[in-house]
Design an enzyme around this catalytic site. Structure first.
Site, PDB file in Angstrom:
ATOM      1  N   GLY A 131      23.211   3.508 -18.549  1.00 38.86           N
ATOM      2  CA  GLY A 131      22.139   2.619 -18.150  1.00 38.86           C
ATOM      3  C   GLY A 131      20.898   2.868 -18.963  1.00 38.86           C
ATOM      4  O   GLY A 131      20.897   3.601 -19.966  1.00 38.86           O
TER       5      GLY A 131
ATOM      6  N   GLY B  99      19.967   6.631 -19.197  1.00 39.34           N
ATOM      7  CA  GLY B  99      20.847   7.600 -19.838  1.00 39.34           C
ATOM      8  C   GLY B  99      22.292   7.365 -19.468  1.00 39.34           C
ATOM      9  O   GLY B  99      22.665   6.327 -18.916  1.00 39.34           O
TER      10      GLY B  99
ATOM     11  N   VAL C 205      25.938   8.617 -17.546  1.00 42.03           N
ATOM     12  CA  VAL C 205      26.386   9.288 -16.335  1.00 42.03           C
ATOM     13  C   VAL C 205      27.817   9.783 -16.534  1.00 42.03           C
ATOM     14  O   VAL C 205      28.679   9.054 -17.040  1.00 42.03           O
ATOM     15  CB  VAL C 205      26.334   8.339 -15.114  1.00 42.03           C
ATOM     16  CG1 VAL C 205      26.703   9.090 -13.845  1.00 42.03           C
ATOM     17  CG2 VAL C 205      24.956   7.731 -14.983  1.00 42.03           C
TER      18      VAL C 205
ATOM     19  N   ASP D 101      13.321  -1.256 -11.737  1.00 37.77           N
ATOM     20  CA  ASP D 101      14.560  -1.666 -12.409  1.00 37.77           C
ATOM     21  C   ASP D 101      15.670  -1.906 -11.383  1.00 37.77           C
ATOM     22  O   ASP D 101      16.765  -1.363 -11.491  1.00 37.77           O
ATOM     23  CB  ASP D 101      14.993  -0.605 -13.424  1.00 37.77           C
ATOM     24  CG  ASP D 101      16.066  -1.142 -14.398  1.00 37.77           C
ATOM     25  OD1 ASP D 101      16.217  -2.386 -14.479  1.00 37.77           O
ATOM     26  OD2 ASP D 101      16.731  -0.334 -15.057  1.00 37.77           O
TER      27      ASP D 101
END
Length: 783
Positions: free
Chosen positions: A507, A510, A512, A624
């Site tokens: 995302g 960063g 995941v 966001d």
């Protein structure tokens, strides 16, 4: 079955000439007035009667069992009207209408037939019917039930039975049993704002496989079953009931919310017998004791009571709940003379409206945590979790023995204001003081032994403490301040993720990765942040943000378990969400979530955002909100992720549109206009996610027809043309769909001031407030 027919014709003398007379008509000679129409009233002898029934200080127009000592009412006309006076008349008018007349009042219809009636008759089934001149039924009481289903009466789709207020007051009560569109029979609380969703049901027959042409019927032998569109029995609801002929049956939703099947042998001294009932838990009906009221079970009966410091709002109507009888001190007042105590209710549960959660605590720690928190008014403890709550308490009840619960509810009440303490509390205090003295003595002795033992082993363990670095010591300080967070080293997370091998997603903040802790016993999600703030001042900023995020606890937020700030590496450790993102849940799952589930998801997201905006210690603007930042747990509960991370981004990060933070297609217009960003930016993003969720399609779909590519534009067009049914992939209730569309349109208003707060959005979703037409669509609708 014998009948007595009453027949009146208009005569010049103005007198009635009936072909037979009974005590029933002599009770009130003005039961029916003369008209030019013929009126035939059939009374099944010793079974049913129709007429004026005693109610309060007057009468109601009802149908009741005349052949039983109890004179049980099974139907009431205009049930919420005040009692009628003795001057009331039922008039069969010359133009074929059955109306009620009272002195000084206008006529009120008793049967809204589609055409003039020629004959009115009470059948031996208890059904009051109107016929036209061709002997065709044009209206019948069986189509408009109140709280009772009689043999051979059909409860059709979208019809419902609503309980009475009490045994002697047949006005609308607070419970209902409804035949839903899918054929499922469900018990709900009957109140404004209570939607027909699984979250608010307290019993279901699980007959949603039957379809929208189903009917529920009770036969003359006491069997309650479902029929499909062809009249075939598809499910026997009362399997355990042994059918018996020669009795009279009725199925009633009683004023306590229990749906019961009764039988009567019609003996002169006999009583109604209960053959079957649901739910089995008499405290199961939601809201049976009202707000703050506690439902206990005594002798298999529901019993309402109030907690200490509370009294019934109305002693005659205990289901209205309880209110405080003491003055509440606010957190800011700090009145030294006001004290509080805690009352424990064992094996009691209540609806979860927690504003804060504590994990891995004992029952005593939960008790003390609520007592020391001036915002906490009650706490629910279960499975080492403590859920702090505020009044009002809802759906608070004792659990049925053996249902698997092991829990407690703590309620705080004021003492010291009037110097009075309940005697049971005083006795408990004396007992606890004795225990406290013994405990302190034991603790002192144990402390001495522990100190001696620590001195003996200290020299052998001193080298271990020297290995702790200054950074680890700092991390330990943070860990003491934020108990729920753990500081990881980079190497620990590298091992946990098997070298960052399995990527779950990527995302704006960063990448995941999936990992495990505690020898594979716990699955985690590790987010490796990119382009975060640099060393120096950024180091302290990162720690402060971790403290802020770590203090947020809500069931609709993804829980942060720990973090790593090893050199230049910045990583966050979250709970693992097995169902992935909302985008995948909507678009990539083999089984799509249905309408009710999608509404529940919208409520989950809204409650999580409300917590960030208004209820957590430090206000957080997410910046966001999009389907990839909404994660779904194993139970299908939606949780918001990446909250509080916007401040960690480099100034040039995520500048997809002239300094905008967020995801293209979900950002509010004020980002483009270089206006101050407030919580209303999150409301706009929620509105877009809301449409994606309820319409079950992407925000931009290039494979859709040209006028449907951009979802928001398509929603506007469908709303203006009154074709909102095109927006959803399945058939849903039109009124509910229109409400949802109006909510979304309010959220995406261009003017931030026009958008509702998240609290108002939740109220609209729950149906507790009216939703006007949004300004963006008002002119088109009016035209």
């Amino acid at each position: 079955m014998e009948f007595c027919h009453y027949k009146w014709e208009k005569r010049e003398s103005g007198e009635d000439d009936g072909n037979c007379s009974t005590e029933k008509l002599q009770h009130n000679p003005r039961l029916f007035s003369l008209s030019q129409w013929q009126l035939i009233l059939a009374l099944a002898i010793r079974i049913f009667a129709f007429g004026f029934f005693p109610f309060g200080d007057g009468y109601s127009i009802s149908i009741w069992f005349e052949g039983t000592p109890q004179k049980t009412v099974v139907w009431t006309a205009n049930r919420n009207d005040p009692p009628l006076s003795r001057n009331a008349n039922i008039v069969f008018t010359s133009d074929g209408r059955l109306v009620l007349q009272e002195l000084g009042n206008q006529e009120k219809s008793l049967a809204n037939a589609t055409q003039p009636a020629a004959v009115a008759s009470l059948l031996d089934s208890g059904n009051f019917v109107l016929y036209d001149s061709n002997s065709t039924i044009i209206w019948q009481s069986f189509d408009y039930p109140t709280d009772t289903l009689l043999p051979n009466q059909l409860l059709r789709v979208r019809r419902q039975l609503v309980s009475s207020s009490s045994e002697n007051n047949h006005s609308t009560g607070i419970f209902r049993i409804k035949m839903q569109n899918d054929g499922n029979i469900v018990l709900y609380q009957y109140a404004v704002g209570i939607p027909d969703t699984p979250d608010y049901a307290y019993w279901s027959a699980v007959t949603n496989f039957v379809g929208n042409n189903a009917t529920l019927t009770l036969d003359k032998n006491g069997r309650l079953y479902m029929l499909n569109s062809t009249g075939v029995v598809v499910k026997n609801i009362t399997n355990e009931v042994i059918p018996s002929d020669g009795k009279m049956y009725r199925a009633t939703i009683d004023n306590d919310g229990i749906f019961r099947l009764y039988s009567h042998d019609l003996g002169e001294s006999g009583n109604w017998s209960i053959e079957w009932y649901v739910p089995g838990d008499v405290c199961g009906p939601r809201g049976i004791c009202g707000i703050n009221g506690f439902c206990d079970i005594q002798n298999q009966q529901a019993f309402c009571t109030c907690p200490p410091g509370f009294v019934f709002i109305n002693q005659e109507q205990m289901n209205l709940g309880c209110s405080r009888n003491f003055t509440v001190e606010t957190c800011s007042s700090k009145n030294e003379h006001t004290k509080y105590a805690i009352q424990e209710f064992q094996n009691a549960i209540l609806e979860d409206t927690a504003y804060a959660l504590l994990f891995s605590v004992t029952k005593e720690e939960c008790n003390q945590a609520c007592l020391e928190d001036c915002n906490c008014e009650a706490a629910f403890y279960q499975n080492r979790e403590c859920r702090k709550q505020k009044f009002p308490l809802t759906f608070w009840r004792r659990t049925v023995q053996g249902d698997g619960y092991s829990n407690a509810t703590f309620v705080k009440f004021g003492i010291g204001i009037d110097g009075m303490v309940p005697k049971d509390i005083e006795s408990k205090k004396v007992l606890r003081m004795d225990i406290l003295i013994i405990g302190v003595a034991c603790l002192a002795f144990a402390s001495i032994l522990l100190a001696v033992f620590a001195i003996l082993i200290f020299r052998y363990r001193i080298w271990t403490y020297k290995r702790l670095s200054r950074e680890a010591a700092t991390d330990q300080g943070i860990l003491m301040e934020d108990v729920s967070l753990r500081a990881f080293t980079y190497s620990e997370l590298e091992v946990a993720t098997n070298g960052f091998a399995e990527q779950l997603g990527r995302g704006s903040f960063g990448t995941v990765f999936k990992g495990t802790l505690s020898n594979g016993q716990r699955t985690i999600a590790v987010k490796r942040l990119e382009k975060v703030v640099v060393e120096g001042e950024g180091e302290e900023e990162f720690r402060n943000e971790m403290r802020s995020i770590g203090r947020t606890h809500h069931k609709n937020l993804v829980r942060l378990l720990g973090y790593c700030h090893d050199s230049s590496n910045r990583l966050l450790v979250y709970e693992y969400m097995s169902n992935g993102t909302l985008a995948n849940y909507l678009f990539k799952s083999q089984v799509k979530p249905n309408w009710e589930v999608r509404i529940k998801i919208a409520l989950n997201i809204a409650r999580g955002i409300l917590y960030l905006h208004e209820e957590c210690e430090t206000q957080i603007i997410h910046c966001d909100i999009n389907p990839n930042n909404i994660l779904m747990d194993a139970n299908g509960c939606a949780k918001i992720s990446d909250f509080g991370l916007a401040k960690l981004l480099m100034p040039d990060h995520s500048k997809t549109l002239t300094g905008i933070r967020g995801t293209r297609g979900y950002v509010a217009p004020e980002w483009l206009k270089n206006l101050p960003i407030t919580v209303k930016a999150d409301v706009y993003s929620f509105g877009i996610v809301f449409f994606v969720n309820i319409c079950c399609r992407r925000n931009i779909d290039i494979n859709a027809p040209q006028d449907e590519v951009i979802l928001v534009d398509w929603v506007y067009d469908c709303f203006k043309s009154n074709q909102v049914h095109r927006l959803v992939p399945e058939e849903v209730d039109a009124e509910s769909l229109e409400r949802m569309v109006k909510i979304g349109l309010w959220c995406i208003e261009d003017d931030p001031a026009a958008r509702p707060s998240m609290k108002k959005v939740i109220q609209m979703l729950e149906g507790t407030v009216e939703i006007p037409i949004p300004p963006c669509a008002r002119s088109a609708v009016e035209n």
